[in-house]
Motif scaffolding. Structure first.
Motif, PDB file in Angstrom:
ATOM      1  N   LEU A 274       0.781  -1.350   0.027  1.00 52.90           N
ATOM      2  CA  LEU A 274       0.012   0.026   0.148  1.00 52.90           C
ATOM      3  C   LEU A 274       1.019   1.339   0.115  1.00 52.90           C
ATOM      4  O   LEU A 274       0.315   2.249  -0.350  1.00 52.90           O
ATOM      5  CB  LEU A 274      -0.987  -0.086   1.225  1.00 52.90           C
ATOM      6  CG  LEU A 274      -2.087  -0.989   1.192  1.00 52.90           C
ATOM      7  CD1 LEU A 274      -2.935  -1.017   2.848  1.00 52.90           C
ATOM      8  CD2 LEU A 274      -2.999  -0.791   0.212  1.00 52.90           C
ATOM      9  N   TYR A 275       1.983   1.193   0.354  1.00 53.52           N
ATOM     10  CA  TYR A 275       3.085   2.187   0.216  1.00 53.52           C
ATOM     11  C   TYR A 275       3.995   2.252  -0.336  1.00 53.52           C
ATOM     12  O   TYR A 275       4.734   3.215  -0.509  1.00 53.52           O
ATOM     13  CB  TYR A 275       3.488   2.368   2.173  1.00 53.52           C
ATOM     14  CG  TYR A 275       2.673   2.386   2.994  1.00 53.52           C
ATOM     15  CD1 TYR A 275       2.291   4.010   3.636  1.00 53.52           C
ATOM     16  CD2 TYR A 275       1.959   1.443   3.727  1.00 53.52           C
ATOM     17  CE1 TYR A 275       1.499   3.799   4.504  1.00 53.52           C
ATOM     18  CE2 TYR A 275       1.180   1.631   4.941  1.00 53.52           C
ATOM     19  CZ  TYR A 275       1.022   2.807   5.401  1.00 53.52           C
ATOM     20  OH  TYR A 275      -0.094   2.989   6.228  1.00 53.52           O
ATOM     21  N   VAL A 276       3.956   1.594  -1.415  1.00 57.10           N
ATOM     22  CA  VAL A 276       5.036   1.219  -2.594  1.00 57.10           C
ATOM     23  C   VAL A 276       4.568   2.163  -3.465  1.00 57.10           C
ATOM     24  O   VAL A 276       3.563   2.227  -4.024  1.00 57.10           O
ATOM     25  CB  VAL A 276       5.227  -0.134  -2.850  1.00 57.10           C
ATOM     26  CG1 VAL A 276       6.283  -0.349  -4.150  1.00 57.10           C
ATOM     27  CG2 VAL A 276       5.778  -1.071  -1.701  1.00 57.10           C
ATOM     28  N   ALA A 277       5.639   2.882  -4.159  1.00 57.65           N
ATOM     29  CA  ALA A 277       5.276   3.814  -5.305  1.00 57.65           C
ATOM     30  C   ALA A 277       4.771   3.092  -6.743  1.00 57.65           C
ATOM     31  O   ALA A 277       5.213   1.956  -6.976  1.00 57.65           O
ATOM     32  CB  ALA A 277       6.552   4.561  -5.794  1.00 57.65           C
ATOM     33  N   ASN A 278       3.954   3.775  -7.346  1.00 58.04           N
ATOM     34  CA  ASN A 278       3.476   3.357  -8.786  1.00 58.04           C
ATOM     35  C   ASN A 278       3.845   4.280  -9.800  1.00 58.04           C
ATOM     36  O   ASN A 278       3.838   5.652  -9.343  1.00 58.04           O
ATOM     37  CB  ASN A 278       2.203   3.011  -8.734  1.00 58.04           C
ATOM     38  CG  ASN A 278       1.765   2.031  -7.516  1.00 58.04           C
ATOM     39  OD1 ASN A 278       1.699   0.950  -7.548  1.00 58.04           O
ATOM     40  ND2 ASN A 278       1.273   2.694  -6.377  1.00 58.04           N
ATOM     41  N   GLU A 279       4.148   4.067 -10.924  1.00 61.39           N
ATOM     42  CA  GLU A 279       4.025   5.126 -11.783  1.00 61.39           C
ATOM     43  C   GLU A 279       3.195   5.006 -13.312  1.00 61.39           C
ATOM     44  O   GLU A 279       3.331   5.645 -14.195  1.00 61.39           O
ATOM     45  CB  GLU A 279       5.655   5.052 -12.258  1.00 61.39           C
ATOM     46  CG  GLU A 279       6.519   5.915 -11.343  1.00 61.39           C
ATOM     47  CD  GLU A 279       6.167   7.355 -11.111  1.00 61.39           C
ATOM     48  OE1 GLU A 279       5.468   7.949 -12.138  1.00 61.39           O
ATOM     49  OE2 GLU A 279       6.752   7.758 -10.328  1.00 61.39           O
ATOM     50  N   GLY A 280       2.249   3.950 -13.032  1.00 63.07           N
ATOM     51  CA  GLY A 280       1.406   3.826 -14.271  1.00 63.07           C
ATOM     52  C   GLY A 280      -0.225   3.272 -13.769  1.00 63.07           C
ATOM     53  O   GLY A 280      -0.833   2.744 -14.613  1.00 63.07           O
ATOM     54  N   LYS A 281      -0.486   3.891 -12.579  1.00 61.12           N
ATOM     55  CA  LYS A 281      -1.496   3.614 -12.006  1.00 61.12           C
ATOM     56  C   LYS A 281      -2.497   4.759 -11.573  1.00 61.12           C
ATOM     57  O   LYS A 281      -1.868   5.861 -11.320  1.00 61.12           O
ATOM     58  CB  LYS A 281      -1.686   2.603 -11.093  1.00 61.12           C
ATOM     59  CG  LYS A 281      -0.946   1.149 -11.076  1.00 61.12           C
ATOM     60  CD  LYS A 281      -1.760   0.549 -12.159  1.00 61.12           C
ATOM     61  CE  LYS A 281      -0.971  -0.979 -12.195  1.00 61.12           C
ATOM     62  NZ  LYS A 281       0.154  -1.096 -12.771  1.00 61.12           N
ATOM     63  N   LEU A 282      -3.821   4.753 -11.520  1.00 63.75           N
ATOM     64  CA  LEU A 282      -4.411   5.850 -11.019  1.00 63.75           C
ATOM     65  C   LEU A 282      -5.648   5.537  -9.966  1.00 63.75           C
ATOM     66  O   LEU A 282      -6.022   4.298 -10.274  1.00 63.75           O
ATOM     67  CB  LEU A 282      -5.239   6.823 -12.398  1.00 63.75           C
ATOM     68  CG  LEU A 282      -6.183   6.262 -13.366  1.00 63.75           C
ATOM     69  CD1 LEU A 282      -7.533   6.213 -12.766  1.00 63.75           C
ATOM     70  CD2 LEU A 282      -6.230   6.691 -14.614  1.00 63.75           C
ATOM     71  N   VAL A 283      -6.156   6.239  -9.420  1.00 61.18           N
ATOM     72  CA  VAL A 283      -7.447   6.249  -8.585  1.00 61.18           C
ATOM     73  C   VAL A 283      -8.506   7.076  -9.036  1.00 61.18           C
ATOM     74  O   VAL A 283      -8.000   8.377  -9.285  1.00 61.18           O
ATOM     75  CB  VAL A 283      -7.020   6.376  -6.903  1.00 61.18           C
ATOM     76  CG1 VAL A 283      -8.048   6.456  -6.032  1.00 61.18           C
ATOM     77  CG2 VAL A 283      -5.607   5.712  -6.311  1.00 61.18           C
ATOM     78  N   CYS A 284      -9.395   6.719  -9.013  1.00 59.40           N
ATOM     79  CA  CYS A 284     -10.751   7.389  -9.352  1.00 59.40           C
ATOM     80  C   CYS A 284     -11.751   7.236  -8.405  1.00 59.40           C
ATOM     81  O   CYS A 284     -12.339   6.446  -7.786  1.00 59.40           O
ATOM     82  CB  CYS A 284     -11.190   6.975 -10.852  1.00 59.40           C
ATOM     83  SG  CYS A 284     -12.760   7.515 -11.223  1.00 59.40           S
ATOM     84  N   PHE A 285     -12.468   8.780  -7.845  1.00 63.66           N
ATOM     85  CA  PHE A 285     -13.500   8.726  -7.234  1.00 63.66           C
ATOM     86  C   PHE A 285     -14.640   9.123  -8.238  1.00 63.66           C
ATOM     87  O   PHE A 285     -14.609  10.333  -8.790  1.00 63.66           O
ATOM     88  CB  PHE A 285     -13.631   9.758  -6.011  1.00 63.66           C
ATOM     89  CG  PHE A 285     -12.393   9.711  -5.038  1.00 63.66           C
ATOM     90  CD1 PHE A 285     -11.428   8.732  -5.225  1.00 63.66           C
ATOM     91  CD2 PHE A 285     -12.701   9.853  -3.933  1.00 63.66           C
ATOM     92  CE1 PHE A 285     -10.507   8.327  -4.468  1.00 63.66           C
ATOM     93  CE2 PHE A 285     -11.882   9.617  -2.659  1.00 63.66           C
ATOM     94  CZ  PHE A 285     -10.712   8.661  -2.814  1.00 63.66           C
ATOM     95  N   CYS A 286     -15.908   8.750  -8.131  1.00 62.64           N
ATOM     96  CA  CYS A 286     -16.980   8.831  -9.000  1.00 62.64           C
ATOM     97  C   CYS A 286     -18.235   8.461  -8.316  1.00 62.64           C
ATOM     98  O   CYS A 286     -18.266   7.799  -7.427  1.00 62.64           O
ATOM     99  CB  CYS A 286     -17.003   8.087 -10.388  1.00 62.64           C
ATOM    100  SG  CYS A 286     -17.236   6.456 -10.118  1.00 62.64           S
TER     101      CYS A 286
END
Length: 345
Positions: free
Chosen positions: A274-286
């Motif tokens: 949960l704390y490890v970096a990502n560079e090709g993911k996104l979070v969306c709230f809708c």
């Protein structure tokens, strides 16, 4: 003292202080390396500032510095990462990226072959994204006062009419979607940095997300929040949103996609994905009514095949991020104290 000819070819030479002196060596570095690979009509004008045509819509600008170590890693390098990182920051405002700028801080002695490899990677990433690098700058620092190469990129984009993506729009009841598995980038960097070998190579997820965002917005123009969980990972991103929007967040642990090899590597290394970096993911709230359409659009895109609904926004005066665990308990997903992996992006 470095006495080599600073105009030697990229195959055999290295960065010399003369490359930052504004003379012949600087001009040849720019023309024979940067312009050769990043060529486009705006950059090729040769001006200190890019003259851009008018753009209709609200402008979005973002800038980002890249100091990653190592500079080459499974799935990418500092060049492609510099393009992807800034494009994604622009895209998280719901914008279509239009242009990039790039600034290079080069250390004396850095191999020109490595620099060319980085610039080629940057050029390919920009071309694949359809967003040109239109202006830039290069500076050279003495040996020992840098770390090979640092890159700063700035992106400019436009937000379509009717789209308003902002953290302040997070509200209780909204669905939280994640575009795919987490932790890939951070584990790829660490495995390369520490010369760790696993049964299968773990590769960075570094990618430009603006086409995924465009498909999501086409499916639901009312998307409230978009963020890419880079430094600090998913946990830091959700805590930042909760604090800024003054809401709570409830997650379902078993809904969060994590690749088995990444999970195993994190367990071995004592890391929480949960704390490890990502560079090709996104979070969306809708809004809940849009969740199925947005999720379908994500899963239909190559960069969102493993997208999942991972939680909901709640009312919480303490603005906590809480997670229902796989065994039925609830734990607080708090801010990370310190930094698990420095120099990660």
């Amino acid at each position: 003292m470095n006495t080599q000819d600073p105009t030697l070819s990229a195959r055999t030479g290295s960065i010399d202080m003369a490359h930052g002196g504004g003379g012949r060596a600087t001009a040849e570095l720019i023309s024979d390396l940067f312009q050769q690979h990043l060529t486009n009509p705006i950059l090729d004008q040769g001006n200190d500032a890019a003259l851009l045509p008018p753009a209709a819509g609200r402008l979005v600008m973002s800038t980002d510095g890249h100091v990653i170590s190592p500079i080459f890693f499974p799935g990418g390098d500092i060049g492609s990462l510099a393009v992807h990182g800034t494009l994604n920051d622009v895209a998280m405002a719901g914008a279509k990226p239009l242009y990039l700028t790039a600034g290079f801080i080069l250390e004396e002695g850095f191999p020109l072959a490595n620099l060319e490899r980085i610039v080629i990677s940057m050029a390919r990433a920009a071309e694949a994204a359809g967003v040109p690098v239109v202006t830039g700058d290069t500076k050279v620092v003495e040996k020992g006062k840098g770390d090979g190469v640092f890159i700063t990129t700035t992106g400019l984009g436009v937000v379509p009419d009717g789209v308003h993506v902002s953290v302040e729009r997070a509200n209780p009841g909204q669905a939280i979607l994640l575009s795919g598995s987490i932790g890939d980038h951070g584990v790829a960097i660490l495995s390369k940095r520490e010369n760790l070998e696993f049964e299968t190579e773990i590769r960075s997820d570094s990618a430009a997300l603006h086409t995924l965002v465009a498909d999501m917005i086409s499916a639901a123009p009312g998307i409230a929040v978009l963020r890419d969980p880079t430094r600090g990972g998913l946990a830091a991103t959700l805590n930042e949103i909760a604090r800024t929007a003054k809401v709570g967040i409830h997650l379902e642990e078993d809904a969060i996609p994590i690749k088995p090899d990444v999970r195993a590597a994190c367990e071995l290394l004592g890391l929480d994905p949960l704390y490890v970096a990502n560079e090709g993911k996104l979070v969306c709230f809708c809004e809940p009514r849009d969740a199925d359409a947005v999720l379908a659009a994500m899963q239909a895109h190559p960069l969102g095949r493993d997208a999942a609904m991972i939680g909901t926004v709640t009312e919480d005066d303490a603005h906590l991020v809480e997670m229902e665990t796989e065994i039925g308990g609830v734990r607080v997903v708090d801010w990370l104290a310190g930094e698990q992996l420095p120099r990660i992006c």
